[in-house]
Scaffold this active site. Structure first.
Site: not given
Lengths: 480, 381
Positions: A326-328
């Protein structure tokens, strides 16, 4: 528009006045309009996406709520999930998929693909899609009644204090607050002013001034330069840990502060994560609205800890790796998530329910010593894991990790190397002081008085005034 | 977090943070008063003891002004096409003259195009020609020996070998990524292959150069037209400038120059010598001839040219005179028949031997403005 821009603080008084002075329905419409200007300021082409996502989730939730048939409800839930995850997959992960397909094609002897996607990731797409997802899921699970009007719902999704980088406010928290006009309370206003001052201080003074030092470390790592000594690697990652905390906790503080200025309550997003005594406690303190989102919508639906230890570990791993992703869209983020998953599993296997938890102060001198050791170990682990979060390539991160963990044993020189200036440690001190103050509160029951709070806020405002900002950076979490 | 179930988590039932107890507006007023007192105290007690800021708070590097493949880089400030006065030159044109002060002195609309060790012979024909909006009325040449040729940075030369990038294509982040990906191997190949330390240091420089240029290209495309980012930039810079003019501010990124090494009058003497040594007499003569031809073309088009030589320290001046004598430089402008003001020995604070401190640059700009007005160069409006 960004919270640290002059533009925002010139326009916000107008939005503030409209919010408090206009009739409630009109005030909400103006707030929605301001939110769209706020978001469209980055790129007006992002607006149709958020409108599309909101329209589909609004419609889907209405139909889910109105229907008693399981098949119909499931159908509309899938429409909502498909839309939100489809948007994420296309805009956020499309480039990653193409790049890896290209690498695979080349490794198989093919000619490769054109890996450049013709768009940039829309700001905050991960945040608002998660908000709309949680709304539809809550309506599906009958935990929440749908919003009364589309204006309320769209305002919930696009509300400017939390639109681009959280906190991820759940519909059940915010929608009821839109039902009637908030009351003007001086204490809430004061709280908002303090939080905004604190957030701006953390962002403008601490994070922006640490960022160039972190960039220097990353340049060393990418070039595999000889100046990457163990001390430089640890110091650089300490700077990054503090930069990321100051950047994101600063953004969250401003967001919560703005909400307070508008008479609203947002959930806490950071509870002094550098004071965590273990990985589980770290995640109770770091980006709380995201970790609770993953807990409620991924971990528990997967079965949580109800299926025995191995199932629990598997669920933890799935949840944390998804959180990393989700973060990247990068392999480094997956490694980062996997490292935290491993740490959580090890802690759970080793300590079980004896693992340190938030709100449980240590007892006795031995307990305090163990807690201090736990904090040091946890932070060391977190800093090592951040390398995969920050470095643009896994290979660069591995160079830093090697310098941090392996090189000292091999007798590498311990000097500052190319990161020759340790004076930026002074920028770390406000972060450390904030955490020490929090530990004094949690462990010793110390509570600051209104006067102490006023002095702290005045100091931060003073430093905001006299410390220059040579390298204004975007908020780091905007990219997620 | 996932490993803590709802019923176990202290967060799950945690209410949103409660507002402070009812305290009225007293603490808010106390906070504001205390912050104001701290600022005033700082200004009175600490401000006068801080070393002078060596960089002007409002300076930015400007947008890229492309001239030709392999030439430059040049950076533009202000609307070059519509300017009454265009300041051109090397880094001293950037550091030593303030556009606002020139404009405030009644010299009309002012712009600047500068580049480190600028090749003015290549630059002059492009002024006004790029937009077709007429040439500037007055060109102020900030002259130094680098006017006759110097090599600023070999790696930069490699970067500039290719045609000017198509800026529109770079306006997207992935356009910049594509540009970086294409340039990296070229720049790396221009470096040493051994020893390992030199190779690593070169690779590090390449990354820094790519970072700096990616940012500059992004800024350039952003400033190419109206955009919300441009509004942000203008507002932020205005506030920063007002703050820096009113308050003694400190900069963590400039600690090295601001506190530890406030002013180093001889710092650039060796670098000046090294850069000028890259050209021999024949090359300088060829550059001189190109410059004179370009300047003559401008004069023939009706532009007026004035030149100044900015103050430097004796050590830098001595380094310059080893390669180009004062008389040689003077002869260029005598041949053109344009005014040339020689201020190189003027005693003003020079922060590194070659560039004035920003307060000194304001003083110097006023002096130059007086000289230009004395020549009757203020527009009649």
């Amino acid at each position: 528009m960004s919270f640290d821009s002059v533009t925002f603080w010139l326009l916000f008084p107008c939005a503030f006045a409209a919010w408090w002075l206009l009739p409630w329905q009109a005030a909400k419409c103006v707030a929605l309009l301001f939110s769209l200007v706020f978001y469209g300021w980055w790129n007006p082409w992002y607006l149709p996406l958020i409108l599309l996502s909101s329209l589909i989730d609004w419609g889907a939730a209405q139909r889910i709520h109105a229907s008693a048939e399981r098949a119909v409800r499931r159908h509309w839930l899938l429409v909502s999930l498909g839309t939100n995850l489809g948007l994420l997959a296309t805009f956020k992960y499309g480039g990653f998929a193409l790049t890896n397909a290209d690498r695979l094609a080349r490794s198989l002897g093919g000619s490769g693909l054109d890996t450049v996607v013709p768009w940039v990731v829309p700001v905050g797409i991960s945040f608002y899609t998660f908000q709309t997802l949680s709304y539809t899921l809550d309506v599906y699970w009958r935990r929440l009644a749908p919003a009364r009007t589309f204006v309320d719902f769209f305002l919930y999704v696009a509300f400017y204090p939390q639109l681009v980088a959280g906190p991820i406010v759940r519909a059940k928290t915010l929608l009821p607050q839109f039902e009637r006009a908030p009351r003007w309370r001086p204490a809430r206003l004061l709280h908002g002013v303090y939080l905004c001052a604190q957030g701006l201080f953390l962002k403008v003074v601490v994070a922006d001034n640490l960022a160039p030092e972190v960039d220097r470390l990353m340049a060393l790592a990418s070039a595999d330069a000889p100046g990457l000594t163990p001390t430089a690697a640890w110091l650089g990652m300490l700077y990054f840990g503090c930069e990321l905390f100051a950047d994101f906790a600063g953004y969250s503080a401003i967001a919560i502060g703005l909400a307070a200025l508008l008479g609203l309550r947002f959930p806490v997003n950071f509870l002094y994560p550098l004071a965590a005594r273990g990985p589980a406690e770290f995640w109770q303190r770091w980006h709380i609205t995201l970790s609770t989102w993953f807990r409620d919508y991924v971990y528990i639906p997967l079965g949580g800890s109800r299926g025995g230890p191995w199932r629990t570990y598997a669920n933890l791993c799935i949840t944390m790796v998804l959180s990393g992703f989700w973060h990247g869209a990068a392999w480094g983020m997956l490694v980062w998530g996997a490292l935290h998953a491993a740490a959580l599993c090890v802690e759970r296997a080793w300590l079980g329910r004896r693992a340190p938890a938030l709100g449980r102060p240590p007892s006795g001198l031995l307990g305090c010593a163990a807690a201090c050791g736990g904090i040091a170990l946890t932070q060391a682990f977190v800093l090592v894991a951040w390398t995969f979060f920050r470095a643009p390539e896994v290979e660069h991160a591995l160079r830093i990790v090697r310098a941090m963990l392996v090189a000292p044993a091999g007798g590498a020189p311990l000097g500052l190397g190319a990161l020759a200036d340790a004076r930026h440690l002074v920028l770390v001190s406000p972060v450390v002081l904030m955490h020490l103050r929090r530990l004094a509160r949690e462990w010793l029951g110390w509570r600051e008085s209104a006067h102490e709070r006023a002095v702290g806020a005045a100091l931060m405002l003073f430093l905001l005034a006299v410390v220059r900002r040579d390298n204004a950076q975007d908020f780091l979490y905007f990219q997620f | 977090m996932p490993m803590v179930h709802r019923e176990q988590s202290p967060l799950a039932s945690r209410p949103a943070p409660r507002a402070a107890r009812r305290e009225g507006y007293g603490p808010l007023a106390a906070t504001a008063a205390l912050a104001a007192a701290l600022v005033i105290g700082w200004q009175l007690l600490v401000g006068p003891r801080l070393p002078e800021q060596v960089y002007h708070p409002a300076r930015f590097d400007g947008v890229l002004h492309w001239v030709a493949p392999g030439v430059g880089p040049f950076y533009a400030h202000g609307d070059v096409a519509g300017a009454d006065l265009v300041v051109v030159g090397d880094s001293r044109a950037f550091d030593d003259l303030e556009l606002e002060t020139l404009a405030g002195a009644g010299l009309g609309r002012v712009a600047r195009v500068w580049g480190p060790n600028a090749d003015l012979a290549a630059l002059l024909p492009t002024l006004g020609a790029r937009t077709g909006d007429g040439r500037p009325r007055v060109i102020l040449v900030v002259a130094s020996p680098s006017l006759l040729g110097a090599d600023y940075d070999p790696l930069m030369t490699v970067l500039l070998e290719r045609a000017p990038p198509e800026l529109e294509r770079l306006s997207l982040a992935n356009g910049l990524a594509r540009w970086r990906a294409a340039e990296r191997p070229r720049l790396l190949a221009a470096g040493p292959s051994a020893p390992e330390a030199a190779r690593a240091a070169h690779a590090q420089r390449v990354e820094v150069l790519l970072d700096v240029w990616a940012k500059r290209l992004a800024d350039t495309t952003r400033r190419a037209g109206w955009s919300t980012k441009e509004v942000d930039r203008v507002l932020n810079e205005w506030v920063d400038r007002q703050r820096a003019l009113a308050l003694a501010t400190v900069s963590t990124q400039r600690w090295a120059t601001q506190w530890a090494e406030p002013v180093a009058p001889d710092r650039l003497a060796p670098g000046t010598r090294k850069m000028l040594a890259t050209r021999d007499a024949d090359q300088r003569a060829a550059t001189r001839a190109r410059f004179v031809a370009a300047a003559r073309a401008q004069l023939a088009e009706g532009a007026r040219i004035v030149s100044v030589r900015a103050p430097v320290t004796p050590s830098v001046l001595a380094a310059e005179r080893e390669f180009v004598s004062d008389a040689d430089l003077r002869a260029v402008f005598t041949e053109l028949g344009v005014p040339f003001f020689e201020h190189q020995e003027l005693a003003l604070p020079v922060r590194d031997g070659s560039h004035l401190t920003w307060r000194a640059s304001r003083t110097y700009t006023r002096l130059v403005a007086d000289a230009l007005r004395g020549l009757g160069l203020a527009p009649n409006r």
